[in-house]
Design an enzyme around this catalytic site. Structure first.
Site, PDB file in Angstrom:
ATOM      1  N   ARG A   1      79.508  88.511  79.347  1.00 56.00           N
ATOM      2  CA  ARG A   1      79.410  88.975  80.167  1.00 56.00           C
ATOM      3  C   ARG A   1      79.745  87.736  81.431  1.00 56.00           C
ATOM      4  O   ARG A   1      80.309  87.971  82.626  1.00 56.00           O
ATOM      5  CB  ARG A   1      79.190  90.299  80.567  1.00 56.00           C
ATOM      6  CG  ARG A   1      79.288  91.060  81.421  1.00 56.00           C
ATOM      7  CD  ARG A   1      78.287  91.952  81.929  1.00 56.00           C
ATOM      8  NE  ARG A   1      78.624  93.029  80.893  1.00 56.00           N
ATOM      9  CZ  ARG A   1      78.997  94.197  80.616  1.00 56.00           C
ATOM     10  NH1 ARG A   1      80.407  94.377  81.819  1.00 56.00           N
ATOM     11  NH2 ARG A   1      78.977  94.996  79.165  1.00 56.00           N
TER      12      ARG A   1
ATOM     13  N   HIS B   1      81.818 104.259  96.050  1.00 58.24           N
ATOM     14  CA  HIS B   1      82.171 105.373  94.272  1.00 58.24           C
ATOM     15  C   HIS B   1      82.122 106.668  94.372  1.00 58.24           C
ATOM     16  O   HIS B   1      81.745 107.301  95.794  1.00 58.24           O
ATOM     17  CB  HIS B   1      80.700 105.317  93.894  1.00 58.24           C
ATOM     18  CG  HIS B   1      79.762 105.943  92.794  1.00 58.24           C
ATOM     19  ND1 HIS B   1      80.386 105.036  91.233  1.00 58.24           N
ATOM     20  CD2 HIS B   1      79.362 106.768  92.578  1.00 58.24           C
ATOM     21  CE1 HIS B   1      79.960 106.451  90.975  1.00 58.24           C
ATOM     22  NE2 HIS B   1      79.438 106.941  91.399  1.00 58.24           N
TER      23      HIS B   1
END
Length: 202
Positions: free
Chosen positions: A69, A111
Site C-alpha cells: 500500500r 462520505h
C-alpha cells in the site's frame, strides 16, 4: 486567487463530473478553481470517460501493480505534488490510504453518511437499514483514521418512507450539492471552516 484541485476516483465518477461541471475554470467570491489532475486506480472505471468529455486525460495508477500500500501511495503523492494541486478531493476513491499519503497530502473526502456513524464502504446500506429517522452526507478532512478526519460540512434529510433506490438517489444528490459548496467555502469563507489541516503541508 487561483486554487488548483486534484480529483481521485475509482468507479462511476459522478462526483468527478459534477466537480468538472460546477467548479472547473469557474470563479466564486474572487476565487477561481482549476482541476489540474484526474487520477484513477482502475483502468476500466467509467469516470475516465466522464473526464474525457471535459477534455481531461485521466492518470491511471492501478494499485494491484504494487507490492505494498505504501508503494502505491508514494506514487500518488508524487503525482499530486507534480500537478501543483492545492487540495486533493477523494470522489469515490475506494482505497484505504496509509500515512505516506495522509501525512503528505491535504485532502478531503465526501462520505454518504452522517459521520461519525456508518463509516466504510457499506455506509449507504447501513444508514438506510438503521433505526435513525434522518440520514445524510459528510465532507471531512482525510486523516490516518478511515472516515475519521475533522468534519467540514454535513447535510441531512428525513428518511420517511423512501425506497432504497430513492434513498440512494437522495444521498448522491446531496453529495453533488455539498462537495463543491465545501470546496468553495474552504477558500472563501475562513470564518466557517478550519483551514489548519489543509495548511499543514503548504
Amino acid at each position: 486567487m487561483l486554487v488548483k484541485l486534484a480529483v481521485l476516483f475509482s468507479g462511476n465518477g459522478s462526483n468527478l463530473e459534477n466537480l468538472l461541471k460546477t467548479l472547473h475554470q469557474k470563479s466564486f467570491n474572487g476565487v477561481k478553481f482549476e482541476i489540474v489532475l484526474c487520477l484513477c486506480n482502475k483502468k476500466h472505471a467509467f469516470g475516465i470517460q466522464r473526464a474525457k468529455k471535459y477534455g481531461f486525460k485521466t492518470k491511471i495508477i492501478e494499485h494491484n501493480h504494487f507490492a505494498t500500500r505504501e508503494e502505491f501511495d508514494s506514487l500518488l503523492v508524487s503525482e499530486i505534488k507534480k500537478s501543483g494541486a492545492d487540495l486533493t478531493i477523494l470522489a469515490g476513491f475506494m482505497r484505504i490510504l496509509s500515512p505516506i499519503f495522509t501525512q503528505n497530502i491535504s485532502a478531503i473526502n465526501v462520505h454518504p453518511s452522517l459521520l461519525p456513524l456508518f463509516k466504510g464502504s457499506n455506509a449507504i446500506k447501513e444508514s438506510f437499514q438503521s433505526d435513525m429517522k434522518i440520514a445524510g452526507v459528510s465532507v471531512h478532512w482525510v486523516s490516518d483514521e478511515l472516515d475519521g478526519g475533522k468534519i467540514i460540512a454535513q447535510k441531512a434529510f428525513e428518511k420517511g418512507t423512501l425506497t432504497y433506490e430513492e434513498f440512494e438517489s437522495k444521498i448522491h444528490s446531496l453529495e453533488y450539492e455539498l462537495l463543491p459548496q465545501s470546496i468553495i467555502g474552504l477558500f472563501s469563507d475562513t470564518s466557517r471552516y478550519d483551514l489548519k489541516p489543509m495548511l499543514k503541508n503548504t
